[in-house]
Scaffold this motif. Sequence first.
Motif, PDB file in Angstrom:
ATOM      1  N   GLU A 137       0.746  -1.104   0.166  1.00 30.79           N
ATOM      2  CA  GLU A 137      -0.048   0.061  -0.059  1.00 30.79           C
ATOM      3  C   GLU A 137       0.843   1.253  -0.018  1.00 30.79           C
ATOM      4  O   GLU A 137       0.387   2.407  -0.388  1.00 30.79           O
ATOM      5  N   VAL A 138       2.216   1.073   0.304  1.00 29.33           N
ATOM      6  CA  VAL A 138       2.961   2.420   0.648  1.00 29.33           C
ATOM      7  C   VAL A 138       3.473   2.869  -0.887  1.00 29.33           C
ATOM      8  O   VAL A 138       3.754   1.840  -1.827  1.00 29.33           O
ATOM      9  N   CYS A 139       3.413   4.005  -1.312  1.00 26.18           N
ATOM     10  CA  CYS A 139       3.611   4.537  -2.627  1.00 26.18           C
ATOM     11  C   CYS A 139       5.190   4.128  -3.039  1.00 26.18           C
ATOM     12  O   CYS A 139       5.275   4.098  -4.328  1.00 26.18           O
ATOM     13  N   SER A 140       6.121   3.989  -2.007  1.00 23.33           N
ATOM     14  CA  SER A 140       7.485   3.923  -3.018  1.00 23.33           C
ATOM     15  C   SER A 140       8.410   3.171  -1.827  1.00 23.33           C
ATOM     16  O   SER A 140       8.206   3.111  -0.611  1.00 23.33           O
ATOM     17  N   THR A 141       9.258   2.342  -2.301  1.00 20.73           N
ATOM     18  CA  THR A 141      10.242   1.856  -1.414  1.00 20.73           C
ATOM     19  C   THR A 141      10.922   2.805  -0.655  1.00 20.73           C
ATOM     20  O   THR A 141      11.167   2.784   0.585  1.00 20.73           O
ATOM     21  N   CYS A 142      11.144   4.272  -1.062  1.00 21.93           N
ATOM     22  CA  CYS A 142      11.637   5.255  -0.363  1.00 21.93           C
ATOM     23  C   CYS A 142      11.070   5.643   0.836  1.00 21.93           C
ATOM     24  O   CYS A 142      11.595   5.879   1.983  1.00 21.93           O
ATOM     25  N   GLN A 143       9.644   5.778   0.683  1.00 21.68           N
ATOM     26  CA  GLN A 143       8.859   6.046   1.862  1.00 21.68           C
ATOM     27  C   GLN A 143       9.097   4.898   2.901  1.00 21.68           C
ATOM     28  O   GLN A 143       9.130   5.334   4.120  1.00 21.68           O
ATOM     29  N   MET A 144       9.298   3.693   2.542  1.00 17.98           N
ATOM     30  CA  MET A 144       9.481   2.447   3.527  1.00 17.98           C
ATOM     31  C   MET A 144      10.716   2.767   4.048  1.00 17.98           C
ATOM     32  O   MET A 144      10.939   2.345   5.282  1.00 17.98           O
ATOM     33  N   ILE A 145      11.864   3.216   3.443  1.00 23.57           N
ATOM     34  CA  ILE A 145      13.253   3.711   4.130  1.00 23.57           C
ATOM     35  C   ILE A 145      13.134   4.598   5.253  1.00 23.57           C
ATOM     36  O   ILE A 145      13.660   4.359   6.248  1.00 23.57           O
ATOM     37  N   TYR A 146      12.217   5.662   4.850  1.00 24.85           N
ATOM     38  CA  TYR A 146      12.032   6.617   5.981  1.00 24.85           C
ATOM     39  C   TYR A 146      11.396   6.048   7.141  1.00 24.85           C
ATOM     40  O   TYR A 146      11.834   6.137   8.170  1.00 24.85           O
ATOM     41  N   GLN A 147      10.506   4.967   7.022  1.00 24.21           N
ATOM     42  CA  GLN A 147       9.746   4.557   7.981  1.00 24.21           C
ATOM     43  C   GLN A 147      10.459   3.460   8.633  1.00 24.21           C
ATOM     44  O   GLN A 147      10.572   3.249   9.953  1.00 24.21           O
TER      45      GLN A 147
END
Length: 343
Positions: A137-147
Amino acid sequence: MNLENFQNIKQLLSEPKKIVIVTHRNPDGDAYGSSLALYHYLLKLNHQVTVVSPNDCPDFLKWLPSRDEIVIYEKEEDKGIKILEAADIVFTLDFNAFHRTGVKMQKTLEQINPIFIMIDHHQQPDDFAKFTYVDSEVCSTCQMIYQFIEKLEHIDFIDKNIATCIYTGILTDTGSFRFPSTTSLTHKIVADLLEKGADNSLIYNQIHDVNTYDRLQLLGRSLKNMKVENKFYTAYITLSQSELTRFNFKKGDTEGFVNYALSLKNVIFAAIFIEDRQQKIIKISFRSVGDFSVNDFARNHFNGGGHTNAAGGRSDESLNNTVSNFLNILPFYQKELKQSYEK
Ligand code: 5GP
Ligand code: MN
């Protein structure tokens, strides 16, 4: 992934390790953005870190901080193998099956035995990692790296370089914040990245305002080649190798072309078929709006996958045959396409 797993990873990263970060073939903004963000972060934790990419990125991403440090597997295979064999930990970012790294690197990844940590946002991950941090559901792997960094309680480690890399992948994977995967959380994270030094305007310019005359001519040719199948709310584009050659095609030139087909009124399903004579394949990108799953379509018919609204695949047949096959498959989806259109 639960809190205990993040704590285990935090523990694992508390001593210096040999870490390799791997991403998929034909890396995009999210692949290189997430890899380099994690690279800069892990360096701060005093690890020995290398990013190994199957091949290099398009020119419009070459300015990313420390992109020059990336080992390109297809150019330096022996070095890539050595680094991978010596790794204690291998992070796999922005993909979920080894074959996405290409035949050669796939083999090496299958043979080594480090601790694999997957961070990714695609559906249906393979089961190779000890830690699988996946959220489709997350827009990008980059957002997941932040998380991920947030879960490890290191948000203050995010400096200008890390913020720039993360911002880049969020920008490119959300189509500049316009895809439905862009949430309020995405915007909150992006706000924080700006505060930490990401220069939104500069990043956008470096990615988008770098058209060449040839690329725009190639876009013109694509739009000329575009066909619409009204009955199926579908539009598609073809590009033959000779057309690509004529306009001096460079990697990344066709990025975004398929979105023109999708932007047509009454079209909810779009495809672009691109001939690659060197690899002897037709590379296909699929896009949709609404419920129609191009992930399923690409998986079922074109050896591919991805997300509900953006997926890719390939065919080993000629360009003409690939398109005929596509047109022959469409009637089987007529009901689904109509329902999705009317919703
Ligand atoms: P693109 O069309 O921009 O190449 O890719 C769209 C999405 O589909 C991306 O998230 C990408 O990771 C995924 N994708 C592209 N090509 C393939 C493929 O051949 N196999 C799989 N499984 N996913 C793909
Ligand atoms: Mn991505």
